[in-house]
Scaffold this motif. Structure first.
Motif, PDB file in Angstrom:
ATOM      1  N   VAL A  11      70.850  39.391  -5.936  1.00  0.00           N
ATOM      2  CA  VAL A  11      70.841  38.382  -4.871  1.00  0.00           C
ATOM      3  C   VAL A  11      69.646  38.738  -3.980  1.00  0.00           C
ATOM      4  O   VAL A  11      69.410  39.917  -3.708  1.00  0.00           O
ATOM      5  N   GLY A  12      68.907  37.731  -3.566  1.00  0.00           N
ATOM      6  CA  GLY A  12      67.747  37.997  -2.718  1.00  0.00           C
ATOM      7  C   GLY A  12      67.905  37.354  -1.358  1.00  0.00           C
ATOM      8  O   GLY A  12      68.601  36.337  -1.213  1.00  0.00           O
TER       9      GLY A  12
ATOM     10  N   GLN B 136      62.048  30.222 -13.886  1.00  0.00           N
ATOM     11  CA  GLN B 136      62.025  28.817 -13.488  1.00  0.00           C
ATOM     12  C   GLN B 136      61.969  28.673 -11.952  1.00  0.00           C
ATOM     13  O   GLN B 136      62.361  29.606 -11.244  1.00  0.00           O
ATOM     14  N   SER B 137      61.528  27.523 -11.473  1.00  0.00           N
ATOM     15  CA  SER B 137      61.485  27.267 -10.017  1.00  0.00           C
ATOM     16  C   SER B 137      62.877  27.325  -9.410  1.00  0.00           C
ATOM     17  O   SER B 137      63.845  26.905 -10.049  1.00  0.00           O
ATOM     18  N   GLY B 138      62.951  27.807  -8.192  1.00  0.00           N
ATOM     19  CA  GLY B 138      64.212  27.746  -7.436  1.00  0.00           C
ATOM     20  C   GLY B 138      65.175  28.876  -7.741  1.00  0.00           C
ATOM     21  O   GLY B 138      66.295  28.897  -7.228  1.00  0.00           O
ATOM     22  N   LEU B 139      64.762  29.852  -8.567  1.00  0.00           N
ATOM     23  CA  LEU B 139      65.695  30.935  -8.917  1.00  0.00           C
ATOM     24  C   LEU B 139      65.636  32.106  -7.929  1.00  0.00           C
ATOM     25  O   LEU B 139      66.345  33.085  -8.092  1.00  0.00           O
ATOM     26  N   GLY B 140      64.745  32.000  -6.961  1.00  0.00           N
ATOM     27  CA  GLY B 140      64.695  33.056  -5.939  1.00  0.00           C
ATOM     28  C   GLY B 140      63.629  34.116  -6.194  1.00  0.00           C
ATOM     29  O   GLY B 140      63.744  35.240  -5.697  1.00  0.00           O
ATOM     30  N   LYS B 141      62.574  33.763  -6.908  1.00  0.00           N
ATOM     31  CA  LYS B 141      61.516  34.754  -7.200  1.00  0.00           C
ATOM     32  C   LYS B 141      60.768  35.145  -5.917  1.00  0.00           C
ATOM     33  O   LYS B 141      60.610  36.324  -5.626  1.00  0.00           O
ATOM     34  N   SER B 142      60.323  34.120  -5.182  1.00  0.00           N
ATOM     35  CA  SER B 142      59.559  34.417  -3.957  1.00  0.00           C
ATOM     36  C   SER B 142      60.449  35.146  -2.953  1.00  0.00           C
ATOM     37  O   SER B 142      59.998  36.056  -2.255  1.00  0.00           O
ATOM     38  N   THR B 143      61.716  34.747  -2.896  1.00  0.00           N
ATOM     39  CA  THR B 143      62.642  35.427  -1.990  1.00  0.00           C
ATOM     40  C   THR B 143      62.776  36.890  -2.398  1.00  0.00           C
ATOM     41  O   THR B 143      62.824  37.783  -1.552  1.00  0.00           O
TER      42      THR B 143
ATOM     43  N   THR C  85      56.118  28.079  -4.654  1.00  0.00           N
ATOM     44  CA  THR C  85      54.945  28.761  -5.195  1.00  0.00           C
ATOM     45  C   THR C  85      54.219  27.819  -6.155  1.00  0.00           C
ATOM     46  O   THR C  85      54.808  27.333  -7.108  1.00  0.00           O
TER      47      THR C  85
ATOM     48  N   ARG D  27      72.820  37.145   2.852  1.00  0.00           N
ATOM     49  CA  ARG D  27      72.922  35.689   2.843  1.00  0.00           C
ATOM     50  C   ARG D  27      74.226  35.324   3.546  1.00  0.00           C
ATOM     51  O   ARG D  27      75.290  35.797   3.159  1.00  0.00           O
TER      52      ARG D  27
ATOM     53  N   ARG E  50      70.244  34.667  -8.512  1.00  0.00           N
ATOM     54  CA  ARG E  50      71.238  34.030  -7.636  1.00  0.00           C
ATOM     55  C   ARG E  50      72.659  34.352  -8.079  1.00  0.00           C
ATOM     56  O   ARG E  50      73.509  33.461  -8.221  1.00  0.00           O
TER      57      ARG E  50
ATOM     58  N   ASP F 265      75.117  35.430  -6.719  1.00  0.00           N
ATOM     59  CA  ASP F 265      76.247  35.102  -5.850  1.00  0.00           C
ATOM     60  C   ASP F 265      76.928  33.810  -6.269  1.00  0.00           C
ATOM     61  O   ASP F 265      78.023  33.506  -5.802  1.00  0.00           O
TER      62      ASP F 265
ATOM     63  N   ILE G  58      59.635  30.670   3.113  1.00  0.00           N
ATOM     64  CA  ILE G  58      58.984  30.744   1.798  1.00  0.00           C
ATOM     65  C   ILE G  58      58.695  29.344   1.247  1.00  0.00           C
ATOM     66  O   ILE G  58      59.620  28.572   0.989  1.00  0.00           O
TER      67      ILE G  58
HETATM   68  N1  LIG Z   1      72.431  31.522  -3.343  1.00  0.00           N
HETATM   69  C1  LIG Z   1      71.240  32.112  -3.453  1.00  0.00           C
HETATM   70  N2  LIG Z   1      70.134  31.457  -3.080  1.00  0.00           N
HETATM   71  C2  LIG Z   1      68.960  32.103  -3.175  1.00  0.00           C
HETATM   72  C3  LIG Z   1      68.828  33.424  -3.687  1.00  0.00           C
HETATM   73  N3  LIG Z   1      67.524  33.772  -3.649  1.00  0.00           N
HETATM   74  C4  LIG Z   1      66.864  32.733  -3.152  1.00  0.00           C
HETATM   75  N4  LIG Z   1      67.702  31.715  -2.849  1.00  0.00           N
HETATM   76  C5  LIG Z   1      67.379  30.414  -2.282  1.00  0.00           C
HETATM   77  O1  LIG Z   1      66.878  29.594  -3.328  1.00  0.00           O
HETATM   78  C6  LIG Z   1      65.860  28.743  -2.851  1.00  0.00           C
HETATM   79  C7  LIG Z   1      64.587  28.914  -3.692  1.00  0.00           C
HETATM   80  O2  LIG Z   1      64.114  30.242  -3.522  1.00  0.00           O
HETATM   81  P1  LIG Z   1      62.609  30.661  -3.898  1.00  0.00           P
HETATM   82  O3  LIG Z   1      62.521  32.109  -3.601  1.00  0.00           O
HETATM   83  O4  LIG Z   1      61.613  29.759  -3.272  1.00  0.00           O
HETATM   84  O5  LIG Z   1      62.638  30.430  -5.466  1.00  0.00           O
HETATM   85  P2  LIG Z   1      61.395  30.431  -6.504  1.00  0.00           P
HETATM   86  O6  LIG Z   1      61.017  29.002  -6.736  1.00  0.00           O
HETATM   87  O7  LIG Z   1      61.941  31.057  -7.739  1.00  0.00           O
HETATM   88  O8  LIG Z   1      60.297  31.219  -5.888  1.00  0.00           O
HETATM   89  C8  LIG Z   1      65.669  29.089  -1.383  1.00  0.00           C
HETATM   90  O9  LIG Z   1      66.381  28.190  -0.607  1.00  0.00           O
HETATM   91  C9  LIG Z   1      66.264  30.480  -1.256  1.00  0.00           C
HETATM   92  O10 LIG Z   1      66.786  30.732   0.029  1.00  0.00           O
HETATM   93  C10 LIG Z   1      70.035  34.087  -4.091  1.00  0.00           C
HETATM   94  O11 LIG Z   1      70.045  35.224  -4.565  1.00  0.00           O
HETATM   95  N5  LIG Z   1      71.212  33.387  -3.957  1.00  0.00           N
END
Ligand SMILES: Nc1nc2c(ncn2[C@@H]2O[C@H](COP(=O)(O)OP(=O)(O)O)[C@@H](O)[C@H]2O)c(=O)[nH]1
Ligand SMILES: [Mg+2]
Length: 360
Positions: free
Chosen positions: A249-250, A56-63, A88, A265, A194, A196, A85
């Protein structure tokens, strides 16, 4: 590997025929040097490895894509990965050639837009499965050419890292639906995203619940039990299966901690270090992908998942009865072929026949 090393020859105990001179092989032949030959060849060829991140969006995939490239093993930033980032919006692959001690690894990570973000999530997995099957089709179309390339470029997804939201409850119906489909098509390694946001006890309880969900829904994630080849595999893989999904954690930010530069982080109460096992299990994920199971992931992709796809396609095109030399594939079908689940038989059959085809 001393060529002068002597070993008793089994020939010496046999009666020698009057026509042939008595067997003179007393010493070391050097069969083990084949390993060196393989190593030299593999180093020249390099390795290709393709990972996909899904969730799902926002889970930290791109990170996580950035984390993989920036973490200690690689310490590099492929073009485009240095900036903040953005969200996506489409499937996007980043490739970088990493070299360590003379071994080249062409690593491609494919980032996918968040799935399941819509109100109606019917068939939201189609683009993901479509992409995976498209890579199998590409490979197949190259492979069936009469004059084919000596080395077919491999864009097939060797491992799909699936991001589970850190709800602390259990897998959602949508996760189950997608995981069931993905596991039939590709090697899947689920991770708790995520992590953490969960306490250590919550992580452990969540992991156990997810493992239970996977079992009850017959979802076979990587490393699949049925492909353990011997007792050593079983021991190593059982330990991994016990820790999956890894709580990761990314981050793509670096901080100075006790004089060391670490990926982490920053929070009000301290820095969560990505590559510190006391903080999260990113290292377990990276070690599984690169250090311990890279070749096995590739083998299962080729011998099981791709093989299932190939058989389905050849069956669809009614080419199998005409014999192995005859191939006349119809253009790509609109939908992915319905491949059966992983099959040990397929893997073994392929292993018996593909030795001379595999370049590495
Ligand atoms: N707390 C926390 N936040 C994270 C982690 N990885 C990414 N984020 C944050 O979550 C937000 C969305 O990350 P993004 O990589 O764009 O998610 P994507 O939509 O799955 O690609 C950003 O603000 C990141 O800094 C993590 O492991 N822990
Ligand atoms: Mg993204």
């Amino acid at each position: 590997m001393d060529p002068l090393r002597q070993s008793p020859s089994p020939c010496s105990s046999r009666p020698s025929s009057p026509k042939t001179p008595p067997c003179e092989i007393h010493g070391y032949v050097g069969i083990e040097d084949v390993l060196d030959q393989l190593k030299i060849k593999a180093m020249k060829m390099g390795f290709e490895f393709n990972i996909m991140v899904v969730g799902q969006s926002g889970l930290g995939k791109s990170t996580m894509v950035s984390t993989l490239f920036k973490s200690k093993v690689w310490k590099c930033t492929p073009p485009g990965l240095g900036m903040p980032i953005p969200q996506t919006l489409q499937l996007k692959s980043v490739t970088h050639v990493v070299e360590e001690k003379g071994v080249k690894l062409k690593l491609t990570v494919t980032d996918t837009p968040g799935f399941g973000d819509q109100i109606n999530n019917d068939k939201c997995w189609d683009p993901i499965l479509g992409y995976i099957n498209e890579q199998y089709e590409r490979y197949l179309q190259e492979e069936i050419l009469i004059t084919r390339q000596r080395h077919i470029p491999d864009t097939r997804v060797h491992c799909c890292v699936y991001f589970v939201p850190p709800t602390g409850h259990c897998l959602r119906p949508l996760d189950i639906e997608l995981l069931q489909r993905l596991c039939r098509t590709v090697n899947v390694v689920p991770v708790i995203a995520r992590a953490d946001s969960l306490t250590l006890e919550e992580r452990e309880a969540f992991r156990r619940r997810i493992q239970h969900n996977l079992r009850t829904h017959c979802i076979e994630v990587y490393p699949q039990k049925c492909f353990d080849e011997d007792i050593n595999d079983r021991i190593l893989n059982s330990k991994i299966r016990d820790r999956i999904p890894f709580a990761v954690v990314g981050s793509d930010q670096e901080y100075l901690v006790n004089g060391r530069c670490v990926l982490g982080r920053k929070t009000k109460w301290g820095i969560i270090e990505v590559e510190n096992m006391a903080h999260c299990e990113f290292l377990l994920l990276r070690d599984l992908l690169i250090r311990s199971h890279l070749q096995d992931l590739k083998d299962i992709t080729h011998n099981v998942h791709y093989e299932n796809y190939r058989v389905c396609r050849l069956n669809e095109s009614h080419v199998l009865p005409r014999g192995p030399c005859w191939v006349n594939l119809a253009p790509t079908p609109p939908g992915p072929p319905v491949a059966p689940g992983p099959s040990k038989v397929c893997r073994q059959a392929r292993e018996d026949s593909d030795d001379e085809e595999d370049d590495y």
